[in-house]
Design a protein around this motif. Structure first.
Motif, mmCIF file in Angstrom:
data_model
loop_
_atom_site.group_PDB
_atom_site.id
_atom_site.type_symbol
_atom_site.label_atom_id
_atom_site.label_comp_id
_atom_site.label_asym_id
_atom_site.label_seq_id
_atom_site.Cartn_x
_atom_site.Cartn_y
_atom_site.Cartn_z
ATOM 1 N N ASP A 9 -22.918 -46.421 18.337
ATOM 2 C CA ASP A 9 -21.565 -46.766 17.898
ATOM 3 C C ASP A 9 -21.558 -47.616 16.635
ATOM 4 N N GLU A 10 -22.459 -48.598 16.540
ATOM 5 C CA GLU A 10 -22.455 -49.530 15.408
ATOM 6 C C GLU A 10 -22.924 -48.896 14.109
ATOM 7 N N LEU A 11 -23.544 -47.745 14.156
ATOM 8 C CA LEU A 11 -24.094 -47.112 12.955
ATOM 9 C C LEU A 11 -23.209 -45.986 12.430
ATOM 10 N N ASP A 12 -22.048 -45.829 13.005
ATOM 11 C CA ASP A 12 -21.144 -44.756 12.605
ATOM 12 C C ASP A 12 -19.721 -45.247 12.839
ATOM 13 N N ASN A 13 -18.806 -44.836 12.017
ATOM 14 C CA ASN A 13 -17.432 -45.310 12.180
ATOM 15 C C ASN A 13 -16.654 -44.505 13.219
ATOM 16 N N ARG A 14 -17.284 -43.494 13.806
ATOM 17 C CA ARG A 14 -16.623 -42.723 14.868
ATOM 18 C C ARG A 14 -17.104 -43.234 16.225
ATOM 19 N N PRO A 15 -16.188 -43.619 17.106
ATOM 20 C CA PRO A 15 -16.594 -44.139 18.419
ATOM 21 C C PRO A 15 -17.143 -43.041 19.331
ATOM 22 N N GLY A 16 -17.839 -43.460 20.376
ATOM 23 C CA GLY A 16 -18.307 -42.518 21.381
ATOM 24 C C GLY A 16 -19.558 -41.755 20.987
ATOM 25 N N ARG A 17 -20.473 -42.401 20.287
ATOM 26 C CA ARG A 17 -21.726 -41.744 19.904
ATOM 27 C C ARG A 17 -22.553 -41.485 21.154
ATOM 28 N N PRO A 18 -23.492 -40.527 21.117
ATOM 29 C CA PRO A 18 -24.257 -40.139 22.319
ATOM 30 C C PRO A 18 -25.011 -41.263 23.014
ATOM 31 N N ASN A 19 -25.462 -42.275 22.265
ATOM 32 C CA ASN A 19 -26.256 -43.338 22.876
ATOM 33 C C ASN A 19 -25.465 -44.608 23.146
ATOM 34 N N GLY A 20 -24.141 -44.615 22.884
ATOM 35 C CA GLY A 20 -23.346 -45.820 23.109
ATOM 36 C C GLY A 20 -23.706 -46.923 22.139
ATOM 37 N N SER A 21 -23.749 -48.153 22.635
ATOM 38 C CA SER A 21 -24.030 -49.304 21.794
ATOM 39 C C SER A 21 -25.536 -49.504 21.611
ATOM 40 N N ILE A 22 -25.934 -49.872 20.402
ATOM 41 C CA ILE A 22 -27.345 -50.142 20.134
ATOM 42 C C ILE A 22 -27.808 -51.384 20.898
ATOM 43 N N ARG A 23 -26.865 -52.277 21.206
ATOM 44 C CA ARG A 23 -27.220 -53.485 21.949
ATOM 45 C C ARG A 23 -27.766 -53.157 23.340
ATOM 46 N N ASP A 24 -27.323 -52.045 23.920
ATOM 47 C CA ASP A 24 -27.815 -51.634 25.236
ATOM 48 C C ASP A 24 -29.251 -51.124 25.174
ATOM 49 N N ALA A 25 -29.727 -50.757 23.973
ATOM 50 C CA ALA A 25 -31.081 -50.227 23.820
ATOM 51 C C ALA A 25 -32.116 -51.320 23.515
ATOM 52 N N VAL A 26 -31.651 -52.538 23.227
ATOM 53 C CA VAL A 26 -32.563 -53.631 22.894
ATOM 54 C C VAL A 26 -33.210 -54.148 24.174
ATOM 55 N N ARG A 27 -34.533 -54.226 24.146
ATOM 56 C CA ARG A 27 -35.270 -54.725 25.310
ATOM 57 C C ARG A 27 -35.809 -56.119 25.021
ATOM 58 N N PRO A 28 -35.969 -56.942 26.056
ATOM 59 C CA PRO A 28 -36.449 -58.309 25.831
ATOM 60 C C PRO A 28 -37.906 -58.373 25.370
ATOM 61 N N VAL A 29 -38.707 -57.379 25.709
ATOM 62 C CA VAL A 29 -40.107 -57.338 25.286
ATOM 63 C C VAL A 29 -40.450 -55.933 24.826
ATOM 64 N N GLY A 30 -41.461 -55.852 23.971
ATOM 65 C CA GLY A 30 -41.896 -54.555 23.459
ATOM 66 C C GLY A 30 -42.876 -53.870 24.397
ATOM 67 N N GLU A 31 -43.406 -52.765 23.939
ATOM 68 C CA GLU A 31 -44.404 -52.023 24.703
ATOM 69 C C GLU A 31 -45.709 -52.820 24.738
ATOM 70 N N PRO A 32 -46.539 -52.622 25.766
ATOM 71 C CA PRO A 32 -47.805 -53.363 25.854
ATOM 72 C C PRO A 32 -48.714 -53.165 24.636
ATOM 73 N N ASP A 33 -48.669 -51.982 24.034
ATOM 74 C CA ASP A 33 -49.523 -51.703 22.879
ATOM 75 C C ASP A 33 -48.766 -51.797 21.556
ATOM 76 N N GLU A 34 -47.695 -52.583 21.537
ATOM 77 C CA GLU A 34 -46.851 -52.682 20.342
ATOM 78 C C GLU A 34 -47.631 -53.161 19.117
ATOM 79 N N ALA A 35 -48.492 -54.146 19.286
ATOM 80 C CA ALA A 35 -49.266 -54.665 18.154
ATOM 81 C C ALA A 35 -50.154 -53.574 17.560
#
Length: 69
Positions: A9-35
């Motif tokens: 939603d935040e990356l396009d001016n049209r509401p109702g994008r397939p993934n919803g809000s980008i804030r819902d995709a943010v995780r508190p920690v990364g993948e174990p092999d992120e580094a």
């Protein structure tokens, strides 16, 4: 599971994008092999580099960039 990337939603001016809000995709920690993943990507070559100032859609902040008119 595979999904569409970049359609939030935040990356396009049209509401109702397939993934919803980008804030819902943010995780508190990364993948174990992120580094290791970041180190691998850092060894690659840049194909295109675009410098653009815009607001951060996750934090809402705007970068402090000097005005070069």
């Amino acid at each position: 599971m595979l999904g569409l990337l970049g359609f939030y939603d935040e990356l396009d001016n049209r509401p109702g994008r397939p993934n919803g809000s980008i804030r819902d995709a943010v995780r508190p920690v990364g993948e174990p092999d992120e580094a290791d993943l970041v180190a691998y990507l850092d060894t690659g070559h840049v194909l295109i580099d675009v410098m653009e100032a815009g607001h951060d859609v996750i934090t809402g902040s705007t970068p402090d960039v000097p005005n070069h008119a």
